[in-house]
Design an enzyme around this catalytic site. Sequence first.
Site, PDB file in Angstrom:
ATOM      1  N   SER A 182      47.256  39.460  33.591  1.00  0.00           N
ATOM      2  CA  SER A 182      48.018  39.648  34.824  1.00  0.00           C
ATOM      3  C   SER A 182      49.470  39.193  34.716  1.00  0.00           C
ATOM      4  CB  SER A 182      47.319  38.953  35.989  1.00  0.00           C
ATOM      5  OG  SER A 182      47.071  37.605  35.697  1.00  0.00           O
ATOM      6  N   HIS A 210      43.638  44.613  37.109  1.00  0.00           N
ATOM      7  CA  HIS A 210      44.879  45.391  37.016  1.00  0.00           C
ATOM      8  C   HIS A 210      44.719  46.731  36.307  1.00  0.00           C
ATOM      9  CE1 HIS A 210      47.352  42.143  38.638  1.00  0.00           C
ATOM     10  NE2 HIS A 210      46.523  41.357  38.001  1.00  0.00           N
ATOM     11  N   LYS A 240      44.252  45.802  44.674  1.00  0.00           N
ATOM     12  CA  LYS A 240      45.410  46.138  43.846  1.00  0.00           C
ATOM     13  C   LYS A 240      45.600  47.655  43.840  1.00  0.00           C
ATOM     14  CE  LYS A 240      45.292  41.636  41.924  1.00  0.00           C
ATOM     15  NZ  LYS A 240      44.597  40.670  41.093  1.00  0.00           N
TER      16      LYS A 240
HETATM   17  C1  LIG Z   1      44.016  39.365  41.512  1.00  0.00           C
HETATM   18  C2  LIG Z   1      43.043  38.967  40.447  1.00  0.00           C
HETATM   19  C3  LIG Z   1      41.790  38.424  40.760  1.00  0.00           C
HETATM   20  C4  LIG Z   1      41.413  38.055  42.173  1.00  0.00           C
HETATM   21  O1  LIG Z   1      41.092  39.166  42.925  1.00  0.00           O
HETATM   22  P1  LIG Z   1      41.200  39.078  44.517  1.00  0.00           P
HETATM   23  O2  LIG Z   1      40.424  40.224  45.002  1.00  0.00           O
HETATM   24  O3  LIG Z   1      42.648  39.133  44.831  1.00  0.00           O
HETATM   25  O4  LIG Z   1      40.583  37.752  44.903  1.00  0.00           O
HETATM   26  C5  LIG Z   1      40.898  38.198  39.742  1.00  0.00           C
HETATM   27  N1  LIG Z   1      41.225  38.444  38.458  1.00  0.00           N
HETATM   28  C6  LIG Z   1      42.438  38.917  38.109  1.00  0.00           C
HETATM   29  C7  LIG Z   1      42.740  39.175  36.675  1.00  0.00           C
HETATM   30  C8  LIG Z   1      43.388  39.183  39.092  1.00  0.00           C
HETATM   31  O5  LIG Z   1      44.593  39.638  38.756  1.00  0.00           O
END
Ligand SMILES: *Cc1c(COP(=O)(O)O)cnc(C)c1O
Length: 392
Positions: A182, A210, A240
Amino acid sequence: MSEFDALARIRRGLAQLETGSLLRKRALLESAQGAHVRVDGRELVSFCSNDYLGLAHDPQLAEAALAAIKKHGVGAGASHLLTGHHRLHHEFEQAFAAFVGKPAALMFSTGYMANLGVLTALLSRHGEVFADRLNHASLNDAALQCGAKFTRYAHGDLDQLEAQLKKSAARDKLICSDLVFSMDGDIADADRLLALAEAHDAWLYLDDAHGFGVLNDGRGGLGEAARQSPRVIYLATLGKAAGAFGAAVAAHAEVVDWLVQKARTYVYTTATPPMLAAALLASLQRIESGQARRETLRRHIATLRAGLSGLAHWRLMPSATPIQPLVIGENAEAVAVSKKLLEQGLLVPAIRTPTVPRGAARLRISLSSAHAADEVERLVAAIRLLDAERAR
Ligand SMILES: *Cc1c(COP(=O)(O)O)cnc(C)c1O
């Protein structure tokens, strides 16, 4: 004044963060999320959301949610095991599993909750978690929470992982990795991770927060072998690229059955509103038919990478995903560059230590298919100019 020690410590802690320029503040978003936003009263082109396909403000998602609200209201009213499990949740799980190519799926409230739930359901103190050092914080928290031994390998160093697996005497082993990292935007070597999981009889848990919606026709970062393998558990977060909220875990049917029994963050929480599942069903259709959006995104990535190659002072990290980190160096300079871009209406966040290693403070540029080509070019030109001005 009523004052007690714990509160005084918090006050000192806040003051320390402030002095170190580490006190985080929340900007106020006054528009819908997307590539064009109004933040703290200013119209900006945003390069900082995870809304890679511009679906967060998509009318079809909104209409699907509205129709479901009219029919079913807003609240789920209960946990999944106590009548909160709506037909819409069920339909989404089935559609999601089919789309990513796994036998079954389970919706969680968030990716964070999914990671906690899966790791604590699969592992105990008899287990060992093997984790990439750059994994998301929620995976690290989950690994600590489940009581297993927690072993981390240097980012992408699968030789080190192999040595750690060889040494392990744990009964249950689980390798976990972000599929797309990320903060760096690079992609894990899922094929080799799977080969290692097979050779050492480990689970492989892949967090594709992602990649889902973006990679591989939107299906995310799983290859064919990983789809077929019962030891691969796949996580997509849905806030996302999917433009909504929530998360889904796809796995072998019995693994999903087990999670329904044992994942505490699934069992002991209220089901998400059914309208969310309706929005997500619409999102899946948008993702499935989103080839043109992904093609636009690919062009933006190419434009940015070509435009920012060979800067005098700053370096774009290798990344084929919409996450394009530009390493600046020191915290203060990264913040200053971000501020100068903001003055030109370009919102690009500076990511500082301790989130990234010392000396690797960066601008984390994230691209969306909802950007116009000339907006990406404007960003490139602005950064090139700042880079040139720094030289003088
Ligand atoms: C954003 C993210 C999460 C968390 O997901 P949410 O639905 O926002 O709680 C978990 N793992 C990664 C790699 C992320 O980027």
